[in-house]
Design a protein around this motif. Sequence first.
Motif, PDB file in Angstrom:
ATOM      1  N   VAL A  34       1.085  -1.048   0.042  1.00 57.53           N
ATOM      2  CA  VAL A  34      -0.141   0.403   0.012  1.00 57.53           C
ATOM      3  C   VAL A  34       0.629   1.559   0.025  1.00 57.53           C
ATOM      4  O   VAL A  34       2.036   1.434   0.985  1.00 57.53           O
ATOM      5  CB  VAL A  34      -0.558  -0.127   1.022  1.00 57.53           C
ATOM      6  N   VAL A  35       1.013   1.740  -1.231  1.00 53.60           N
ATOM      7  CA  VAL A  35       1.740   2.952  -1.274  1.00 53.60           C
ATOM      8  C   VAL A  35       1.426   4.289  -0.892  1.00 53.60           C
ATOM      9  O   VAL A  35       1.464   5.684  -0.823  1.00 53.60           O
ATOM     10  CB  VAL A  35       2.452   3.285  -2.557  1.00 53.60           C
ATOM     11  N   GLU A  36      -0.241   4.371  -1.418  1.00 50.70           N
ATOM     12  CA  GLU A  36      -0.919   5.986  -0.432  1.00 50.70           C
ATOM     13  C   GLU A  36      -2.549   5.654  -0.190  1.00 50.70           C
ATOM     14  O   GLU A  36      -3.177   4.524  -1.164  1.00 50.70           O
ATOM     15  CB  GLU A  36      -1.442   6.938  -2.016  1.00 50.70           C
ATOM     16  N   ARG A  37      -2.856   7.015   0.835  1.00 55.55           N
ATOM     17  CA  ARG A  37      -4.605   7.021   1.352  1.00 55.55           C
ATOM     18  C   ARG A  37      -4.647   8.043   0.740  1.00 55.55           C
ATOM     19  O   ARG A  37      -4.103   8.595   1.121  1.00 55.55           O
ATOM     20  CB  ARG A  37      -3.830   6.337   2.695  1.00 55.55           C
ATOM     21  N   THR A  61      10.775   6.642 -12.480  1.00 58.05           N
ATOM     22  CA  THR A  61      10.716   8.397 -12.873  1.00 58.05           C
ATOM     23  C   THR A  61      10.396   8.785 -11.295  1.00 58.05           C
ATOM     24  O   THR A  61       9.948   8.401 -10.275  1.00 58.05           O
ATOM     25  CB  THR A  61       9.716   8.612 -13.702  1.00 58.05           C
ATOM     26  N   ARG A  62      11.590  10.270 -11.280  1.00 57.70           N
ATOM     27  CA  ARG A  62      11.816  10.754 -10.545  1.00 57.70           C
ATOM     28  C   ARG A  62      10.337  11.002  -9.263  1.00 57.70           C
ATOM     29  O   ARG A  62       9.960  10.853  -8.326  1.00 57.70           O
ATOM     30  CB  ARG A  62      12.800  12.261 -10.454  1.00 57.70           C
ATOM     31  N   ALA A  63       9.905  11.430 -10.413  1.00 59.49           N
ATOM     32  CA  ALA A  63       7.927  11.867  -9.938  1.00 59.49           C
ATOM     33  C   ALA A  63       7.434  10.554  -9.099  1.00 59.49           C
ATOM     34  O   ALA A  63       7.257  10.471  -7.678  1.00 59.49           O
ATOM     35  CB  ALA A  63       7.258  11.988 -10.283  1.00 59.49           C
ATOM     36  N   LEU A  64       7.515   9.358  -9.696  1.00 58.95           N
ATOM     37  CA  LEU A  64       7.219   8.332  -8.821  1.00 58.95           C
ATOM     38  C   LEU A  64       8.054   7.848  -7.630  1.00 58.95           C
ATOM     39  O   LEU A  64       7.462   8.009  -6.707  1.00 58.95           O
ATOM     40  CB  LEU A  64       6.768   6.933  -9.770  1.00 58.95           C
ATOM     41  N   ALA A  65       9.222   8.224  -7.912  1.00 61.47           N
ATOM     42  CA  ALA A  65      10.181   7.974  -7.034  1.00 61.47           C
ATOM     43  C   ALA A  65      10.103   8.374  -5.431  1.00 61.47           C
ATOM     44  O   ALA A  65       9.909   7.947  -4.251  1.00 61.47           O
ATOM     45  CB  ALA A  65      11.557   8.078  -7.348  1.00 61.47           C
ATOM     46  N   GLY A  66       9.026   9.416  -5.918  1.00 67.32           N
ATOM     47  CA  GLY A  66       8.810  10.433  -4.859  1.00 67.32           C
ATOM     48  C   GLY A  66       7.816   9.776  -3.468  1.00 67.32           C
ATOM     49  O   GLY A  66       7.928   9.834  -2.394  1.00 67.32           O
ATOM     50  N   HIS A  67       6.856   8.816  -4.657  1.00 64.69           N
ATOM     51  CA  HIS A  67       5.870   8.745  -3.942  1.00 64.69           C
ATOM     52  C   HIS A  67       6.324   7.883  -3.111  1.00 64.69           C
ATOM     53  O   HIS A  67       6.071   7.747  -2.129  1.00 64.69           O
ATOM     54  CB  HIS A  67       5.002   8.821  -4.920  1.00 64.69           C
ATOM     55  N   TYR A  68       7.418   6.863  -3.015  1.00 62.82           N
ATOM     56  CA  TYR A  68       7.599   5.679  -3.153  1.00 62.82           C
ATOM     57  C   TYR A  68       8.089   5.601  -1.955  1.00 62.82           C
ATOM     58  O   TYR A  68       8.136   5.391   0.087  1.00 62.82           O
ATOM     59  CB  TYR A  68       7.948   5.134  -3.838  1.00 62.82           C
ATOM     60  N   THR A  69       9.219   7.106  -2.147  1.00 66.27           N
ATOM     61  CA  THR A  69       9.697   7.061  -0.666  1.00 66.27           C
ATOM     62  C   THR A  69       8.660   8.139   0.108  1.00 66.27           C
ATOM     63  O   THR A  69       9.454   7.544   1.321  1.00 66.27           O
ATOM     64  CB  THR A  69      10.988   8.516  -1.293  1.00 66.27           C
ATOM     65  N   LYS A  70       8.488   8.681   0.125  1.00 61.66           N
ATOM     66  CA  LYS A  70       7.157   9.262   0.776  1.00 61.66           C
ATOM     67  C   LYS A  70       6.675   8.269   1.732  1.00 61.66           C
ATOM     68  O   LYS A  70       6.130   7.845   2.564  1.00 61.66           O
ATOM     69  CB  LYS A  70       6.674   9.921  -0.127  1.00 61.66           C
ATOM     70  N   ALA A  71       6.258   6.717   1.060  1.00 63.55           N
ATOM     71  CA  ALA A  71       5.301   5.802   1.480  1.00 63.55           C
ATOM     72  C   ALA A  71       6.364   5.219   2.638  1.00 63.55           C
ATOM     73  O   ALA A  71       5.797   4.526   3.337  1.00 63.55           O
ATOM     74  CB  ALA A  71       4.821   5.101   0.739  1.00 63.55           C
TER      75      ALA A  71
END
Lengths: 216, 116
Positions: A34-37, A61-71
Amino acid sequence: MKNILGRKVGMTSVFTDDGRYVPVTVIEAGPCTVVERRTKEKHGYDAVALAFGDVKKSRVTRALAGHYTKAGVDPRRWVREFREGIDGVEVGQTITAGEFVNGDRVDVVGISKGHGFAGGMKRHNFHGGGASHGSMIHRQPASNGDTNAGRTVKGSRRPGHFGVDRTTHQNLEIVRADGERNVLLIRGPIPGPKNALVVVKTSVKPNRQAASAEGR
Amino acid sequence: MNLIDVLNHEQQKESVPEFRSGDTIKVYSKVVEGGKERVQMFEGVVTVRKGGGSHEAVTVRRVAHGVGVEKTFLVHSPRVEKIEVGKRGIVRRSRLYYLAEKVGKAARIKEKKAVR
């Protein structure tokens, strides 16, 4: 409602416990992270995003990588959002095929196989013309409708691009769910080519079997 | 091995006796009758053995009360309890469809004597 992402592996047949030999599609399902709520307050709707599949870090991509890092999770190949059955699902949690049990009814979403520019027979199951006796109309769509109309009615079925559509097969039976090996066996075919992403979720159709069992 | 091979392998029985077309075998299969399960034996000549892996099937033919009866079993099915091999037959083809047209003495199959 249960949701999971998976990869279509192919088809085979298995023996069930009651001795039947049934055709099944093998899906490598999960483990999904689960990567985002998403929340009503912040995004306007409630949803969770599940991610699945191995991917090289350099391909993200860097944009997606940011999402993964955040999660705080490793990058995955695919991400899909789900709006149903999301109660108690937290970011960082792992969802496996073990959430499903044998006999569950599910809907499977996939992208159907591409057929290119296909004729009426393949695309719309037209009958076609006679093969011999000089019919000269073999696989043609023949008449296109009323001559009184004087024009082709919008939406009439013609040859054209076929396949590569988002397709849902509803109310399929889970023959076997194996959480340890991340495998789902689903009775019958499912849309899409091998190795494609498929979405498996609890069927929206009322489960008549379970309902009648409870009524007894 | 890919996942499908693994699944197919799991379906298969550990050992199946060796037999081929023309052999006489006994197939013990589970049948449900009136809510009760029992084992039923079917004895006859193997006319067809086809398919590979977990999908392998065998067709057995016998003449019962003057009527030819053919039954097809999935060799690896859990409903097939065991297979016993009896006489070995000498035949020159792998699928004995011609047996259905033969009656009486013509439908016999020569027996292979065990070579010591």
